[in-house]
Design an enzyme around this catalytic site. Structure first.
Site, PDB file in Angstrom:
ATOM      1  N   ARG A  51      11.296 -52.006  46.096  1.00 41.97           N
ATOM      2  CA  ARG A  51       9.924 -51.732  45.646  1.00 41.97           C
ATOM      3  C   ARG A  51       9.114 -51.151  46.800  1.00 41.97           C
ATOM      4  O   ARG A  51       8.161 -51.726  47.278  1.00 41.97           O
ATOM      5  CB  ARG A  51       9.329 -52.991  45.064  1.00 41.97           C
ATOM      6  CG  ARG A  51      10.000 -53.283  43.720  1.00 41.97           C
ATOM      7  CD  ARG A  51       9.476 -54.502  43.078  1.00 41.97           C
ATOM      8  NE  ARG A  51       8.838 -54.181  41.810  1.00 41.97           N
ATOM      9  CZ  ARG A  51       8.335 -55.088  40.990  1.00 41.97           C
ATOM     10  NH1 ARG A  51       8.353 -56.345  41.313  1.00 41.97           N
ATOM     11  NH2 ARG A  51       7.776 -54.731  39.860  1.00 41.97           N
ATOM     12  N   TYR A  88       5.561 -60.597  47.310  1.00 39.04           N
ATOM     13  CA  TYR A  88       5.793 -61.479  46.162  1.00 39.04           C
ATOM     14  C   TYR A  88       5.262 -62.874  46.461  1.00 39.04           C
ATOM     15  O   TYR A  88       4.909 -63.187  47.597  1.00 39.04           O
ATOM     16  CB  TYR A  88       7.291 -61.590  45.870  1.00 39.04           C
ATOM     17  CG  TYR A  88       7.886 -60.364  45.245  1.00 39.04           C
ATOM     18  CD1 TYR A  88       7.637 -60.054  43.914  1.00 39.04           C
ATOM     19  CD2 TYR A  88       8.717 -59.537  45.977  1.00 39.04           C
ATOM     20  CE1 TYR A  88       8.205 -58.936  43.329  1.00 39.04           C
ATOM     21  CE2 TYR A  88       9.292 -58.404  45.401  1.00 39.04           C
ATOM     22  CZ  TYR A  88       9.035 -58.120  44.073  1.00 39.04           C
ATOM     23  OH  TYR A  88       9.599 -57.023  43.499  1.00 39.04           O
ATOM     24  N   ASP A 123      10.830 -47.509  39.360  1.00 40.87           N
ATOM     25  CA  ASP A 123      10.708 -48.960  39.297  1.00 40.87           C
ATOM     26  C   ASP A 123      10.641 -49.442  37.842  1.00 40.87           C
ATOM     27  O   ASP A 123       9.578 -49.526  37.231  1.00 40.87           O
ATOM     28  CB  ASP A 123       9.439 -49.358  40.084  1.00 40.87           C
ATOM     29  CG  ASP A 123       9.230 -50.854  40.130  1.00 40.87           C
ATOM     30  OD1 ASP A 123       9.982 -51.597  39.474  1.00 40.87           O
ATOM     31  OD2 ASP A 123       8.288 -51.279  40.831  1.00 40.87           O
ATOM     32  N   SER A 168       8.651 -52.688  36.972  1.00 42.40           N
ATOM     33  CA  SER A 168       7.217 -52.480  36.740  1.00 42.40           C
ATOM     34  C   SER A 168       6.963 -51.824  35.393  1.00 42.40           C
ATOM     35  O   SER A 168       6.059 -52.235  34.665  1.00 42.40           O
ATOM     36  CB  SER A 168       6.614 -51.599  37.836  1.00 42.40           C
ATOM     37  OG  SER A 168       6.506 -52.327  39.028  1.00 42.40           O
TER      38      SER A 168
HETATM   39  P1  NAD Z   1       6.610 -61.147  39.469  1.00 41.59           P
HETATM   40  O1  NAD Z   1       7.021 -60.703  38.098  1.00 41.59           O
HETATM   41  O2  NAD Z   1       7.653 -61.596  40.426  1.00 41.59           O
HETATM   42  O3  NAD Z   1       5.559 -62.364  39.308  1.00 41.59           O
HETATM   43  C1  NAD Z   1       4.445 -62.280  38.471  1.00 41.59           C
HETATM   44  C2  NAD Z   1       3.244 -62.917  39.124  1.00 41.59           C
HETATM   45  O4  NAD Z   1       3.368 -64.341  39.111  1.00 41.59           O
HETATM   46  C3  NAD Z   1       3.048 -62.532  40.593  1.00 41.59           C
HETATM   47  O5  NAD Z   1       1.790 -61.906  40.739  1.00 41.59           O
HETATM   48  C4  NAD Z   1       3.111 -63.867  41.330  1.00 41.59           C
HETATM   49  O6  NAD Z   1       2.250 -63.909  42.446  1.00 41.59           O
HETATM   50  C5  NAD Z   1       2.668 -64.817  40.230  1.00 41.59           C
HETATM   51  N1  NAD Z   1       2.992 -66.231  40.487  1.00 41.59           N
HETATM   52  C6  NAD Z   1       4.124 -66.768  41.035  1.00 41.59           C
HETATM   53  N2  NAD Z   1       4.030 -68.105  41.102  1.00 41.59           N
HETATM   54  C7  NAD Z   1       2.819 -68.446  40.580  1.00 41.59           C
HETATM   55  C8  NAD Z   1       2.142 -69.663  40.375  1.00 41.59           C
HETATM   56  N3  NAD Z   1       2.686 -70.813  40.746  1.00 41.59           N
HETATM   57  N4  NAD Z   1       0.913 -69.648  39.820  1.00 41.59           N
HETATM   58  C9  NAD Z   1       0.337 -68.476  39.453  1.00 41.59           C
HETATM   59  N5  NAD Z   1       0.927 -67.278  39.626  1.00 41.59           N
HETATM   60  C10 NAD Z   1       2.146 -67.262  40.179  1.00 41.59           C
HETATM   61  O7  NAD Z   1       5.727 -60.085  40.199  1.00 41.59           O
HETATM   62  P2  NAD Z   1       5.498 -58.530  39.892  1.00 41.59           P
HETATM   63  O8  NAD Z   1       4.558 -58.403  38.769  1.00 41.59           O
HETATM   64  O9  NAD Z   1       6.805 -57.872  39.769  1.00 41.59           O
HETATM   65  O10 NAD Z   1       4.779 -58.033  41.231  1.00 41.59           O
HETATM   66  C11 NAD Z   1       4.276 -58.866  42.217  1.00 41.59           C
HETATM   67  C12 NAD Z   1       3.735 -58.069  43.374  1.00 41.59           C
HETATM   68  O11 NAD Z   1       4.530 -56.950  43.730  1.00 41.59           O
HETATM   69  C13 NAD Z   1       2.371 -57.511  43.106  1.00 41.59           C
HETATM   70  O12 NAD Z   1       1.659 -57.587  44.310  1.00 41.59           O
HETATM   71  C14 NAD Z   1       2.621 -56.079  42.794  1.00 41.59           C
HETATM   72  O13 NAD Z   1       1.497 -55.263  43.025  1.00 41.59           O
HETATM   73  C15 NAD Z   1       3.720 -55.780  43.756  1.00 41.59           C
HETATM   74  N6  NAD Z   1       4.470 -54.604  43.321  1.00 41.59           N
HETATM   75  C16 NAD Z   1       4.723 -53.604  44.227  1.00 41.59           C
HETATM   76  C17 NAD Z   1       5.401 -52.475  43.821  1.00 41.59           C
HETATM   77  C18 NAD Z   1       5.699 -51.352  44.745  1.00 41.59           C
HETATM   78  O14 NAD Z   1       5.223 -51.329  45.856  1.00 41.59           O
HETATM   79  N7  NAD Z   1       6.505 -50.394  44.327  1.00 41.59           N
HETATM   80  C19 NAD Z   1       5.860 -52.366  42.536  1.00 41.59           C
HETATM   81  C20 NAD Z   1       5.597 -53.409  41.659  1.00 41.59           C
HETATM   82  C21 NAD Z   1       4.910 -54.539  42.069  1.00 41.59           C
END
Ligand code: NAD
Length: 383
Positions: A118, A223, A126, A129
């Site tokens: 990512r 993450y 991705d 996403s």
């Molecule tokens: P994910 O599917 O792994 O998790 C979903 C969400 O659950 C996350 O925001 C996480 O912080 C939250 N979470 C975990 N434990 C928790 C708890 N106990 N209580 C409440 N919330 C909790 O995550 P995702 O949606 O795939 O992405 C997470 C991060 O990665 C974000 O910051 C996103 O912006 C980033 N991201 C970056 C890229 C990139 O740079 N290409 C792409 C996608 C996502």
């Protein structure tokens, strides 16, 4: 030649390539063959692929250089491939040791969409996403559909109807999309995430960021980290009043490589108002809500609790379109164009971190280190 596989796993309605994007692959110089019926559950007819320049062929996989699919291929299909054939699909290696073994033993070069690093250069590839975006939207629509009241505020001559209160837990890609969708429908939305950066993102979607007197939990790569049981208990206690006051609760929390964190006990759901709705996107990976069942609606206290099961597949058209675009971008990265012949050669460059990072098997070996370590020994039984 690139082959588009017909999905065979239960409940999978998506397809890895859509007619609008076939031209991108033929434009690179590939021939494209599609297994007949591949698009049927996504409401795409064979004729649309043919009109876009693909060939429909029941034996499309047999002499393909690359096979694209959403779910991993089944053993029978893998064993039909020539050694050296490549596959690109989702490939949850922890849950599919036998598939990994077959891919390795058949000399297949396999790439897993969930392992695409990512990094910003890989954003257009991705699929986690793109599919999370579909799932997040769907969660908000399901909550709105199950709730027997308005999401928006209504001010009418017959009186004012207050808006619904929606609480979203987990504000990653799916959670933010659920927030945005619920906001567009006019609900009042409050959301919580353990990552510090999430509060600003929640506010930018027009929702209230729930601030708890707890430390934030940032792990590697932006993450979340796993919670200790103490922290989890404290978080549940502090969130309980928000959940009790909500008309709809949507949970999307995940920690990479772990079971989904249990954020809401059955007792907390029991304290919700009559007619409340709970949508648990994490149901399949252990559940954020105690008692939720993937693919089912269960009643807990006065609430209906909807457990998500392959949620992106419930909107197969847009989910396939976005996934296919991710595939086109990844394939383009892995293509060597020969100017002289105008033909494409599928030639992944393993010195590229996106190629190396997403590769599971190559040349009869498991290349993905954590998978190799996790599966060592476990794989050596009879095939
Ligand atoms: P994910 O599917 O792994 O998790 C979903 C969400 O659950 C996350 O925001 C996480 O912080 C939250 N979470 C975990 N434990 C928790 C708890 N106990 N209580 C409440 N919330 C909790 O995550 P995702 O949606 O795939 O992405 C997470 C991060 O990665 C974000 O910051 C996103 O912006 C980033 N991201 C970056 C890229 C990139 O740079 N290409 C792409 C996608 C996502």
């Amino acid at each position: 030649m690139i082959a588009v596989a017909r999905e065979t796993r239960d409940g999978e309605s998506r397809v890895a390539m859509v007619p609008e994007l076939v031209g991108k692959l033929t434009g690179l110089g590939y021939a494209v063959r599609v297994e007949p019926g591949a698009g049927r559950s996504a409401l795409i007819a064979d004729e649309e692929y043919a009109a876009a320049g693909a060939t429909l062929d029941e034996r499309a996989l047999d002499d393909a250089d690359l096979v694209v699919s959403v779910q991993p291929l089944r053993t029978e299909a893998i064993r039909r491939l020539r050694p050296g054939t490549a596959t690109v699909s989702f490939l949850p290696t922890g849950q599919e040791p036998a598939t990994v073994r077959d891919l390795r033993d058949c000399g297949v070069t396999s790439f897993a969409m969930e392992l695409v690093p990512r990094i910003s250069r890989a954003q257009s590839m991705d699929a986690l996403s793109s599919q999370a975006l579909v799932a997040g939207y769907r969660c908000a629509i399901v909550a709105a559909g199950l709730l027997r009241r308005f999401f928006p505020l209504n001010m009418t001559a017959a009186g004012t109807v207050p808006p619904a209160e929606v609480v979203v837990l987990g504000a990653g890609v799916a959670g933010l999309q659920a927030i945005a969708t619920a906001r567009r429908l006019g609900a009042v939305v409050k959301a919580y995430d353990v990552r510090a950066a999430a509060a600003e993102e929640i506010r930018s979607m027009g929702a209230v960021a729930i601030e708890l007197e707890l430390e934030t939990l940032e792990g590697a790569g932006g993450y979340a980290r796993e919670m200790t049981e103490d922290r989890a208990a404290r978080q549940r206690e502090l969130l309980a009043p928000y959940i009790a006051a909500a008309d709809a609760l949507i949970t999307t929390a995940a920690v990479p490589g772990r079971q989904a964190p249990m954020l809401v006990t059955a007792e907390m759901v029991e304290r919700m108002k009559p007619g409340s709705v709970v949508v648990d996107l994490a149901s399949e990976t252990g559940g954020n809500v105690e008692g939720s069942r993937p693919g089912d609606v269960v009643r807990i206290g006065n609430a209906q609790v909807w457990g998500g099961r392959n949620v992106p597949s419930q909107m197969p058209g847009p989910a396939s379109r976005l996934y296919a675009q991710n595939i086109v971008n990844l394939v383009t990265l892995m293509t060597e164009k020969s100017e002289a012949e105008g033909a494409a050669r599928f030639a992944p460059d393993f010195s590229d971190e996106i190629v190396a990072g997403s590769c599971v098997t190559h040349d009869g070996e498991i290349r993905h280190e954590p998978t190799r370590e996790a599966l060592e020994g476990a794989l050596e039984g009879p095939a």
